[in-house]
Scaffold this motif. Structure first.
Motif, PDB file in Angstrom:
ATOM      1  N   LEU A 188       6.260  -9.018  40.631  1.00  0.00           N
ATOM      2  CA  LEU A 188       5.201  -8.757  39.650  1.00  0.00           C
ATOM      3  C   LEU A 188       3.810  -8.780  40.266  1.00  0.00           C
ATOM      4  O   LEU A 188       2.922  -8.044  39.832  1.00  0.00           O
ATOM      5  CB  LEU A 188       5.270  -9.781  38.506  1.00  0.00           C
ATOM      6  N   THR A 189       3.613  -9.631  41.265  1.00  0.00           N
ATOM      7  CA  THR A 189       2.283  -9.742  41.886  1.00  0.00           C
ATOM      8  C   THR A 189       2.168  -8.890  43.153  1.00  0.00           C
ATOM      9  O   THR A 189       1.208  -9.045  43.905  1.00  0.00           O
ATOM     10  CB  THR A 189       1.974 -11.201  42.238  1.00  0.00           C
ATOM     11  N   PHE A 196       2.072 -13.432  45.715  1.00  0.00           N
ATOM     12  CA  PHE A 196       2.468 -14.819  45.499  1.00  0.00           C
ATOM     13  C   PHE A 196       2.961 -15.458  46.799  1.00  0.00           C
ATOM     14  O   PHE A 196       2.978 -16.681  46.930  1.00  0.00           O
ATOM     15  CB  PHE A 196       3.549 -14.916  44.414  1.00  0.00           C
ATOM     16  N   THR A 197       3.317 -14.653  47.774  1.00  0.00           N
ATOM     17  CA  THR A 197       3.725 -15.175  49.075  1.00  0.00           C
ATOM     18  C   THR A 197       2.588 -15.967  49.718  1.00  0.00           C
ATOM     19  O   THR A 197       2.829 -16.953  50.416  1.00  0.00           O
ATOM     20  CB  THR A 197       4.172 -14.019  49.997  1.00  0.00           C
ATOM     21  N   THR A 227      11.346 -17.345  43.952  1.00  0.00           N
ATOM     22  CA  THR A 227      10.168 -16.782  43.289  1.00  0.00           C
ATOM     23  C   THR A 227      10.128 -15.256  43.374  1.00  0.00           C
ATOM     24  O   THR A 227       9.062 -14.654  43.199  1.00  0.00           O
ATOM     25  CB  THR A 227       8.879 -17.363  43.903  1.00  0.00           C
ATOM     26  N   PRO A 287      11.096 -12.805  41.331  1.00  0.00           N
ATOM     27  CA  PRO A 287      10.523 -12.046  40.205  1.00  0.00           C
ATOM     28  C   PRO A 287       8.987 -12.087  40.161  1.00  0.00           C
ATOM     29  O   PRO A 287       8.347 -11.061  39.948  1.00  0.00           O
ATOM     30  CB  PRO A 287      11.118 -12.745  38.972  1.00  0.00           C
ATOM     31  N   ILE A 288       8.399 -13.273  40.397  1.00  0.00           N
ATOM     32  CA  ILE A 288       6.930 -13.361  40.370  1.00  0.00           C
ATOM     33  C   ILE A 288       6.321 -12.654  41.583  1.00  0.00           C
ATOM     34  O   ILE A 288       5.232 -12.097  41.510  1.00  0.00           O
ATOM     35  CB  ILE A 288       6.452 -14.823  40.250  1.00  0.00           C
ATOM     36  N   ASN A 289       7.055 -12.660  42.702  1.00  0.00           N
ATOM     37  CA  ASN A 289       6.591 -11.924  43.881  1.00  0.00           C
ATOM     38  C   ASN A 289       6.559 -10.424  43.607  1.00  0.00           C
ATOM     39  O   ASN A 289       5.633  -9.732  44.030  1.00  0.00           O
ATOM     40  CB  ASN A 289       7.487 -12.209  45.081  1.00  0.00           C
TER      41      ASN A 289
END
Length: 110
Positions: free
Chosen positions: A60-61, A65-66, A54, A56-58
Motif C-alpha cells: 500500500l505504501t 514502510f521498509t 508487513t 500488505p502495508i508495504n
C-alpha cells in the motif's frame, strides 16, 4: 577473507555515519564492529520476517514502510549493543538512509 573485509567496511561505515549525524553515538571502533555484526544478524534473520508480516502495508505504501522497518532494526541494534546509541526514531531513520549510501559508496570503491 571477504567476510572480514565486509565486516570492517561496515564498521567503518557505522563510524562515519555516526560522525555525520549528531543523534547517533558510537563510543569506539569496537562498538561499531559489534553493531555491524548485530545489525547483520538482525538483517539476516529478523528483517525478512518483518518484511513478510508487513507485506500488505508495504504494498500500500509502495515499499516506503521498509524505511520504518529499517529504523526499527537500527533501534533494536542500539538497544542490544553497548556503546552504540541512537537518540530516537527519526535519527534511526536518517542513520539507515545515510548508512545505506555510505555502504554502497564504499562497496563500489572496493
Amino acid at each position: 577473507m571477504s567476510i572480514l573485509i565486509n565486516w570492517l567496511v561496515s564498521g567503518l561505515a557505522i563510524l562515519v555515519t555516526a560522525y555525520l549525524l549528531p543523534g547517533v553515538h558510537v563510543s569506539s571502533f569496537t562498538s561499531a564492529l559489534v553493531a555491524a555484526v548485530v545489525l547483520g544478524v538482525i538483517n539476516a534473520f529478523i528483517k525478512p520476517v518483518l518484511i513478510i508480516l508487513t507485506l500488505p502495508i508495504n504494498i500500500l505504501t509502495l515499499v516506503l514502510f521498509t524505511f520504518v522497518i529499517n529504523a526499527l532494526v537500527i533501534i533494536l541494534t542500539a538497544n542490544l549493543v553497548p556503546g552504540f546509541k541512537v537518540d530516537g526514531f527519526w535519527w534511526a531513520l536518517a542513520f539507515s538512509v545515510v548508512l545505506s549510501l555510505i555502504n554502497s559508496f564504499l562497496g563500489k570503491m572496493g
